[in-house]
Design a protein around this motif. Structure first.
Motif, PDB file in Angstrom:
ATOM      1  N   HIS A 175      40.784  54.597  28.805  1.00 49.31           N
ATOM      2  CA  HIS A 175      40.784  55.011  27.401  1.00 49.31           C
ATOM      3  C   HIS A 175      40.459  56.493  27.232  1.00 49.31           C
ATOM      4  CE1 HIS A 175      41.454  51.232  25.199  1.00 49.31           C
ATOM      5  NE2 HIS A 175      40.965  50.671  26.290  1.00 49.31           N
ATOM      6  N   THR A 176      39.652  57.039  28.112  1.00 49.52           N
ATOM      7  CA  THR A 176      39.283  58.448  27.990  1.00 49.52           C
ATOM      8  C   THR A 176      40.302  59.377  28.637  1.00 49.52           C
ATOM      9  OG1 THR A 176      36.931  57.877  27.946  1.00 49.52           O
ATOM     10  CG2 THR A 176      37.499  60.168  28.475  1.00 49.52           C
ATOM     11  N   TYR A 177      40.728  59.021  29.840  1.00 51.51           N
ATOM     12  CA  TYR A 177      41.580  59.924  30.624  1.00 51.51           C
ATOM     13  C   TYR A 177      43.025  59.476  30.725  1.00 51.51           C
ATOM     14  CZ  TYR A 177      36.943  61.479  32.146  1.00 51.51           C
ATOM     15  OH  TYR A 177      35.643  61.930  32.173  1.00 51.51           O
ATOM     16  N   GLY A 178      43.315  58.246  30.257  1.00 57.72           N
ATOM     17  CA  GLY A 178      44.685  57.751  30.340  1.00 57.72           C
ATOM     18  C   GLY A 178      45.062  57.201  31.687  1.00 57.72           C
ATOM     19  N   LEU A 179      44.093  57.024  32.589  1.00 59.05           N
ATOM     20  CA  LEU A 179      44.399  56.507  33.919  1.00 59.05           C
ATOM     21  C   LEU A 179      45.024  55.118  33.790  1.00 59.05           C
ATOM     22  CD1 LEU A 179      43.960  57.359  36.921  1.00 59.05           C
ATOM     23  CD2 LEU A 179      41.909  55.896  36.887  1.00 59.05           C
ATOM     24  N   PRO A 180      46.173  54.887  34.431  1.00 57.43           N
ATOM     25  CA  PRO A 180      46.877  53.599  34.276  1.00 57.43           C
ATOM     26  C   PRO A 180      46.243  52.502  35.126  1.00 57.43           C
ATOM     27  CG  PRO A 180      48.150  55.069  35.682  1.00 57.43           C
ATOM     28  CD  PRO A 180      46.968  55.854  35.218  1.00 57.43           C
ATOM     29  N   VAL A 181      45.365  51.727  34.514  1.00 52.84           N
ATOM     30  CA  VAL A 181      44.600  50.709  35.230  1.00 52.84           C
ATOM     31  C   VAL A 181      44.996  49.304  34.798  1.00 52.84           C
ATOM     32  CG1 VAL A 181      42.650  52.303  35.404  1.00 52.84           C
ATOM     33  CG2 VAL A 181      42.703  50.603  33.557  1.00 52.84           C
ATOM     34  N   LEU A 182      44.673  48.362  35.669  1.00 47.20           N
ATOM     35  CA  LEU A 182      44.788  46.938  35.406  1.00 47.20           C
ATOM     36  C   LEU A 182      43.519  46.289  35.948  1.00 47.20           C
ATOM     37  CD1 LEU A 182      48.363  46.696  36.892  1.00 47.20           C
ATOM     38  CD2 LEU A 182      47.881  46.248  34.464  1.00 47.20           C
ATOM     39  N   THR A 183      43.019  45.247  35.286  1.00 48.73           N
ATOM     40  CA  THR A 183      41.829  44.555  35.756  1.00 48.73           C
ATOM     41  C   THR A 183      42.096  43.062  35.807  1.00 48.73           C
ATOM     42  OG1 THR A 183      40.329  46.227  34.840  1.00 48.73           O
ATOM     43  CG2 THR A 183      39.384  44.075  35.318  1.00 48.73           C
ATOM     44  N   THR A 184      41.658  42.429  36.896  1.00 48.94           N
ATOM     45  CA  THR A 184      41.738  40.972  36.999  1.00 48.94           C
ATOM     46  C   THR A 184      40.322  40.425  37.167  1.00 48.94           C
ATOM     47  OG1 THR A 184      42.108  41.103  39.394  1.00 48.94           O
ATOM     48  CG2 THR A 184      44.058  40.935  37.975  1.00 48.94           C
ATOM     49  N   ASN A 185      40.043  39.323  36.491  1.00 47.86           N
ATOM     50  CA  ASN A 185      38.754  38.634  36.624  1.00 47.86           C
ATOM     51  C   ASN A 185      39.034  37.221  37.117  1.00 47.86           C
ATOM     52  OD1 ASN A 185      38.322  40.717  34.220  1.00 47.86           O
ATOM     53  ND2 ASN A 185      36.340  40.344  35.180  1.00 47.86           N
ATOM     54  N   CYS A 186      38.629  36.948  38.345  1.00 52.04           N
ATOM     55  CA  CYS A 186      38.987  35.670  38.967  1.00 52.04           C
ATOM     56  C   CYS A 186      37.805  34.714  38.994  1.00 52.04           C
ATOM     57  CB  CYS A 186      39.492  35.903  40.391  1.00 52.04           C
ATOM     58  SG  CYS A 186      38.207  36.485  41.528  1.00 52.04           S
ATOM     59  N   SER A 187      38.123  33.447  39.175  1.00 49.54           N
ATOM     60  CA  SER A 187      37.097  32.434  39.373  1.00 49.54           C
ATOM     61  C   SER A 187      36.765  32.328  40.863  1.00 49.54           C
ATOM     62  CB  SER A 187      37.567  31.095  38.808  1.00 49.54           C
ATOM     63  OG  SER A 187      38.791  30.688  39.402  1.00 49.54           O
ATOM     64  N   ASN A 188      35.963  31.330  41.241  1.00 52.83           N
ATOM     65  CA  ASN A 188      35.508  31.206  42.635  1.00 52.83           C
ATOM     66  C   ASN A 188      36.685  30.991  43.586  1.00 52.83           C
ATOM     67  OD1 ASN A 188      32.932  31.145  41.397  1.00 52.83           O
ATOM     68  ND2 ASN A 188      32.160  29.829  43.047  1.00 52.83           N
ATOM     69  N   ASN A 189      36.844  31.897  44.531  1.00 56.33           N
ATOM     70  CA  ASN A 189      37.896  31.768  45.540  1.00 56.33           C
ATOM     71  C   ASN A 189      37.412  30.935  46.725  1.00 56.33           C
ATOM     72  OD1 ASN A 189      40.205  34.533  45.591  1.00 56.33           O
ATOM     73  ND2 ASN A 189      39.011  33.832  43.840  1.00 56.33           N
ATOM     74  N   TYR A 190      38.359  30.301  47.397  1.00 57.02           N
ATOM     75  CA  TYR A 190      38.083  29.617  48.653  1.00 57.02           C
ATOM     76  C   TYR A 190      39.352  29.667  49.485  1.00 57.02           C
ATOM     77  CZ  TYR A 190      40.766  25.662  46.836  1.00 57.02           C
ATOM     78  OH  TYR A 190      41.779  24.880  46.337  1.00 57.02           O
ATOM     79  N   GLY A 191      39.213  29.480  50.799  1.00 58.64           N
ATOM     80  CA  GLY A 191      40.383  29.510  51.664  1.00 58.64           C
ATOM     81  C   GLY A 191      40.069  30.115  53.018  1.00 58.64           C
ATOM     82  N   PRO A 192      41.101  30.465  53.801  1.00 61.19           N
ATOM     83  CA  PRO A 192      40.907  31.028  55.141  1.00 61.19           C
ATOM     84  C   PRO A 192      40.143  32.347  55.108  1.00 61.19           C
ATOM     85  CG  PRO A 192      43.188  30.354  54.816  1.00 61.19           C
ATOM     86  CD  PRO A 192      42.526  30.254  53.475  1.00 61.19           C
ATOM     87  N   TYR A 193      39.402  32.600  56.177  1.00 63.86           N
ATOM     88  CA  TYR A 193      38.678  33.855  56.402  1.00 63.86           C
ATOM     89  C   TYR A 193      37.502  34.060  55.454  1.00 63.86           C
ATOM     90  CZ  TYR A 193      42.953  34.962  59.006  1.00 63.86           C
ATOM     91  OH  TYR A 193      44.030  34.921  59.877  1.00 63.86           O
ATOM     92  N   HIS A 194      37.018  32.988  54.847  1.00 65.53           N
ATOM     93  CA  HIS A 194      35.888  33.100  53.925  1.00 65.53           C
ATOM     94  C   HIS A 194      34.597  33.139  54.724  1.00 65.53           C
ATOM     95  CE1 HIS A 194      34.436  31.668  49.665  1.00 65.53           C
ATOM     96  NE2 HIS A 194      34.038  32.898  49.958  1.00 65.53           N
ATOM     97  N   PHE A 195      33.815  34.188  54.540  1.00 68.58           N
ATOM     98  CA  PHE A 195      32.584  34.357  55.308  1.00 68.58           C
ATOM     99  C   PHE A 195      31.641  33.193  55.016  1.00 68.58           C
ATOM    100  CE2 PHE A 195      28.455  36.439  56.265  1.00 68.58           C
ATOM    101  CZ  PHE A 195      28.735  36.846  57.555  1.00 68.58           C
ATOM    102  N   PRO A 196      31.094  32.547  56.045  1.00 69.80           N
ATOM    103  CA  PRO A 196      30.376  31.281  55.834  1.00 69.80           C
ATOM    104  C   PRO A 196      28.947  31.410  55.338  1.00 69.80           C
ATOM    105  CG  PRO A 196      30.521  31.782  58.170  1.00 69.80           C
ATOM    106  CD  PRO A 196      31.324  32.836  57.461  1.00 69.80           C
ATOM    107  N   GLU A 197      28.752  32.238  54.323  1.00 68.09           N
ATOM    108  CA  GLU A 197      27.510  32.214  53.554  1.00 68.09           C
ATOM    109  C   GLU A 197      27.782  31.615  52.179  1.00 68.09           C
ATOM    110  OE1 GLU A 197      26.173  36.198  53.036  1.00 68.09           O
ATOM    111  OE2 GLU A 197      27.909  36.820  51.878  1.00 68.09           O
ATOM    112  N   LYS A 198      29.055  31.576  51.776  1.00 67.76           N
ATOM    113  CA  LYS A 198      29.445  30.990  50.496  1.00 67.76           C
ATOM    114  C   LYS A 198      29.552  29.470  50.633  1.00 67.76           C
ATOM    115  CE  LYS A 198      29.912  35.105  48.571  1.00 67.76           C
ATOM    116  NZ  LYS A 198      31.155  35.613  48.009  1.00 67.76           N
TER     117      LYS A 198
END
Length: 357
Positions: A175-198
């Motif tokens: 909004h200030t500088y006009g930088l062309p951005v996109l934002t995604t807000n995701c829910s809890n992911n799971y799947g391969p390569y997930h570090f096993p503290e989650k």
């Protein structure tokens, strides 16, 4: 043409890089600090692939980021780099402030300088996609509607507060500088390569090792679960067709309490890797003291991305969790490699002797 991916050796970032290069010849410049959760073992299949350029470094290193932008001239930046574990943020919030806030600020400033010096066509086509979390919205009561993109930010942990701050910075630079951005807000992911503290990978590796399966409190904390490869496809879609300045919630339409997730993991393991004595893995479930300020429920309303961009998840929770458990069973060396002394020390610190060898 190339894209710059930050945090591309972490769980979601590495899945994105692997999926991108499986269906595109466009090179990926992969910048990752290789902290405890960044793992080059996730990317071993890309060894010798000239389309993958890995650079070890920090998004907080302004000279490095600026050099990479000038050298490789990416048409897009995808920011996965983040400290992401709530439990770790409670014990040590400083790293979260440094990476998630200061690091994002640095990335934005380097990107703004780079973007301003592009020619008009390249400037018009350029995008910075910032990957965030549903936890910035806070917690929901049992009957409350799911989070939409209009939901007020109410973060409750040092992690979610630091991600909320990063989202606000991204919005402000647009909004200030006009930088062309996109934002995604995701829910809890799971799947391969997930570090096993989650939750899910911890339950899988502990079950197979004959260790207790620690569940916080009453186990009735509810989350929406999103298979990581569905998340990656959503990000690709937002990058290609998302409207500049917009936020898109990405969810799996799979709300479940944690204890149900744990029992589902046990049931599938009973089928795929039965215990020699014939007992169920669910006998290893134990309840431990809840973490401070534990949010009770998250839920994502993902109708906007489906309505505007035509994206929806392909996996159900049933198909996704089966694929996930199958992957861990098929990749014992990866699991062994990530379970370092630091990892064992962390599990002991977080869950006490109940979950340690």
């Amino acid at each position: 043409m190339a894209i710059l991916v930050t945090g591309g050796a972490g769980f979601i970032g590495s899945n994105f890089v692997l999926d991108w290069l499986a269906q595109s010849k466009e090179p990926v410049i992969n910048l990752d600090k290789l902290t405890y959760a960044g793992n080059l073992g996730n990317l071993v299949s890309l060894e010798g692939n000239s389309s993958h350029v890995f650079v070890q470094g920090d998004i907080g290193d302004r000279s490095l980021v600026s050099r990479l932008l000038v050298e490789y001239k990416p048409r897009a930046i995808l920011n996965f780099a983040a400290e992401s574990h709530v439990d770790r943020s409670i014990h040590g919030p400083g790293e979260f402030i440094q990476t998630n806030i200061q690091g994002t600020f640095n990335l934005l400033e380097c990107t703004r300088e780079y973007w301003l010096n592009l020619d008009e066509q390249a400037k018009c086509n350029f995008r910075l996609l910032h990957v965030s979390t549903d936890e910035v919205y806070g917690t929901l009561s049992p009957d409350a509607p799911a989070f939409t993109e209009e939901h007020a930010y109410e973060p409750n942990s040092p992690y979610s507060a630091s991600k909320a701050a990063s989202d606000h910075l991204v919005r402000a630079w647009h909004h200030t500088y006009g930088l062309p951005v996109l934002t995604t807000n995701c829910s809890n992911n799971y799947g391969p390569y997930h570090f096993p503290e989650k939750l899910i990978p911890l339950m899988i590796v502990n079950a197979l090792a004959g260790k207790p399966l620690p569940v916080y409190g009453d186990g009735m904390q509810i989350r929406d679960w999103l298979y990581v490869k569905d998340h990656c496809s959503a990000i690709r879609r937002v990058l290609s067709a998302g409207h500049v300045g917009e936020t898109y919630n990405v969810g799996g339409w799979n709300e479940m309490p944690n204890i149900e997730i744990v029992k589902t993991v046990c049931t599938i393991l009973d089928q795929l890797r039965p215990k020699p004595d014939g007992s169920s893995y669910d006998t290893q479930i134990c309840y431990v003291q809840d973490r401070p300020g534990h949010d009770r429920r998250y839920a994502i309303d993902a109708r906007k991305i489906e309505r505007e961009l035509g994206w929806k998840p392909e996996e159900t929770f049933e198909t996704g969790i089966y694929k996930t458990i199958r992957w861990y069973l098929d990749n014992p060396q990866w699991v062994q490699d990530v379970q370092s002394g630091d990892y064992r020390e962390w599990v002991g610190k977080q869950y006490g002797s109940v979950a340690t060898p």
